[in-house]
Motif scaffolding. Structure first.
Motif, mmCIF file in Angstrom:
data_model
loop_
_atom_site.group_PDB
_atom_site.id
_atom_site.type_symbol
_atom_site.label_atom_id
_atom_site.label_comp_id
_atom_site.label_asym_id
_atom_site.label_seq_id
_atom_site.Cartn_x
_atom_site.Cartn_y
_atom_site.Cartn_z
ATOM 1 N N MET A 128 8.566 2.134 5.271
ATOM 2 C CA MET A 128 7.620 3.395 4.725
ATOM 3 C C MET A 128 8.248 4.424 6.183
ATOM 4 O O MET A 128 8.896 4.196 6.952
ATOM 5 C CB MET A 128 6.352 2.883 5.226
ATOM 6 N N HIS A 129 7.367 5.508 5.735
ATOM 7 C CA HIS A 129 7.577 6.392 7.044
ATOM 8 C C HIS A 129 6.497 6.367 7.801
ATOM 9 O O HIS A 129 5.401 5.945 7.524
ATOM 10 C CB HIS A 129 7.447 7.853 6.362
ATOM 11 N N PHE A 130 6.425 6.830 9.235
ATOM 12 C CA PHE A 130 5.585 6.820 9.946
ATOM 13 C C PHE A 130 5.212 7.737 10.881
ATOM 14 O O PHE A 130 6.074 8.715 11.119
ATOM 15 C CB PHE A 130 5.557 5.452 11.110
ATOM 16 N N GLN A 187 6.404 -0.211 18.049
ATOM 17 C CA GLN A 187 5.408 -1.106 17.030
ATOM 18 C C GLN A 187 5.510 -0.132 15.708
ATOM 19 O O GLN A 187 5.526 -0.682 14.678
ATOM 20 C CB GLN A 187 4.259 -1.622 17.626
ATOM 21 N N ALA A 188 5.046 1.253 15.854
ATOM 22 C CA ALA A 188 4.772 1.820 14.784
ATOM 23 C C ALA A 188 6.337 1.984 13.718
ATOM 24 O O ALA A 188 6.185 1.882 12.651
ATOM 25 C CB ALA A 188 4.162 3.328 14.974
ATOM 26 N N LYS A 189 7.266 2.437 14.666
ATOM 27 C CA LYS A 189 8.625 2.505 13.965
ATOM 28 C C LYS A 189 9.235 1.385 13.546
ATOM 29 O O LYS A 189 9.598 1.268 12.425
ATOM 30 C CB LYS A 189 9.569 3.122 15.110
ATOM 31 N N VAL A 238 0.005 6.291 11.418
ATOM 32 C CA VAL A 238 -0.125 6.099 9.979
ATOM 33 C C VAL A 238 1.475 5.579 9.464
ATOM 34 O O VAL A 238 2.382 5.936 9.949
ATOM 35 C CB VAL A 238 -0.402 7.233 9.448
ATOM 36 N N LEU A 239 1.206 4.745 8.328
ATOM 37 C CA LEU A 239 2.491 4.586 7.541
ATOM 38 C C LEU A 239 2.193 5.139 6.161
ATOM 39 O O LEU A 239 1.391 5.299 5.642
ATOM 40 C CB LEU A 239 2.665 3.209 7.504
ATOM 41 N N SER A 240 3.505 5.522 5.506
ATOM 42 C CA SER A 240 3.160 6.478 4.449
ATOM 43 C C SER A 240 4.512 6.044 3.403
ATOM 44 O O SER A 240 5.705 5.745 3.862
ATOM 45 C CB SER A 240 3.083 7.780 4.562
ATOM 46 N N ARG A 241 4.395 5.706 2.161
ATOM 47 C CA ARG A 241 5.287 5.549 1.334
ATOM 48 C C ARG A 241 5.936 6.771 0.742
ATOM 49 O O ARG A 241 7.296 6.849 0.284
ATOM 50 C CB ARG A 241 4.891 4.799 -0.047
ATOM 51 N N PRO A 290 0.703 -1.264 -0.031
ATOM 52 C CA PRO A 290 -0.012 0.054 0.084
ATOM 53 C C PRO A 290 0.914 1.370 -0.052
ATOM 54 O O PRO A 290 2.093 1.323 0.424
ATOM 55 C CB PRO A 290 -0.693 -0.078 1.273
ATOM 56 N N ASP A 291 0.345 2.242 -0.472
ATOM 57 C CA ASP A 291 0.841 3.614 -0.446
ATOM 58 C C ASP A 291 0.866 4.355 0.991
ATOM 59 O O ASP A 291 1.675 4.948 1.429
ATOM 60 C CB ASP A 291 0.301 4.765 -1.211
#
Length: 270
Positions: free
Chosen positions: A100-102, A90-92, A119-122, A69-70
């Motif tokens: 991805m970025h978080f 856990q997010a990191k 949130v995670l982001s490409r 996913p993006d």
């Protein structure tokens, strides 16, 4: 109404800490894209329900990586808790495993650490914010928050992407939905919202949100329980400003990693 304004004032006092939990990876300006793949996933603090107290971050990461996913909206995320492991964000870690970025938004203190949404982001994160959703003190409830980021998805096309997890009690969910709509009403940016809304499609909460957002599916497949699922409470929705058009929505049949099934939507960008 007075309560709503009080929470908006609270929001303004905490946004200064919103950048905490943002991990900026090297990234180049976004290339022109014609569609976005978006996921929302309640990850049950990376605890597979069939495995007792086991924490399996890799299993959640594998589910995400398989879909590529993006953008990902995550709920029930642990940071440095005793049950998940002191020192484990856990997010990191999910961001690292999926490249991805978080951004993490704390909801409550839990077992010596933090618990909330992320949130995670490409795409590199240009801005981030966190705000608390209201709880009626007369009926109580667990504090809930929003994690929202701004990203550039298509050569100057900035959008807002947010993750949330609404309360179990409907009066709280309604006031939380009202604040979400009000808070983002004047942003001026296209917006996508994913989350565990703890509400069915025909509920007052979703019907209220339907006045501002368009759900990626109108007849949505069930997301819980993971075995023989019978109701949909996890949704992806977007503002109807002609930027996005829903192409497809799928519920992924992944029965091990969490107690919710992940939802993936493909959105065309006009």
């Amino acid at each position: 109404m007075k309560k709503l304004f009080a929470f908006l004032l609270l929001f303004s006092s905490i946004t200064a800490s919103a950048s905490e939990g943002t991990d900026e990876l090297p990234g180049s300006p976004a290339k022109k894209v014609k569609s976005l793949k978006v996921m929302t996933y309640n990850i049950h603090h990376c605890n597979p329900p069939s495995e007792g107290t086991k924490i399996d971050v890799a299993a959640i990461a594998q589910v995400i990586s398989k879909e590529k996913p993006d953008l990902v909206a995550l709920q029930e995320v642990d940071v440095n808790t005793e049950r998940s492991g002191k020192g484990l964000n856990q997010a990191k870690e999910l961001a690292r495993l999926t490249n991805m970025h978080f951004f993490f938004s704390k909801a409550i203190d839990h077992q010596g650490g933090d618990y909330g949404v992320a949130v995670l982001s490409r795409f590199p994160i240009l801005d981030s914010t966190r705000f608390i959703l209201p709880i009626d003190p007369a009926i109580g409830g667990e504090t809930r928050t929003i994690a929202a980021i701004t990203v550039d998805v298509a050569q100057g096309q900035k959008i807002l992407f947010a993750s949330t997890h609404l309360d179990l009690k409907e009066p709280n969910r309604l006031s939380q939905a009202e604040l979400i709509v009000k808070q983002f009403a004047s942003s001026g940016l296209p917006m996508i919202l994913g989350g565990d809304f703890n509400a069915l499609s025909d509920s007052k909460v979703i019907q209220f949100l339907d006045q501002t957002f368009v759900r990626s599916c109108q007849t949505c497949a069930p997301t819980i329980p993971v075995k023989n699922p019978n109701r949909a409470i996890d949704f992806i929705m977007y503002k109807p400003d002609s930027t996005f058009k829903s192409k497809s929505t799928r519920v992924i049949d992944e029965q091990y990693a969490s107690d919710h099934l992940p939802v993936v939507a493909e959105l065309d960008i006009n």
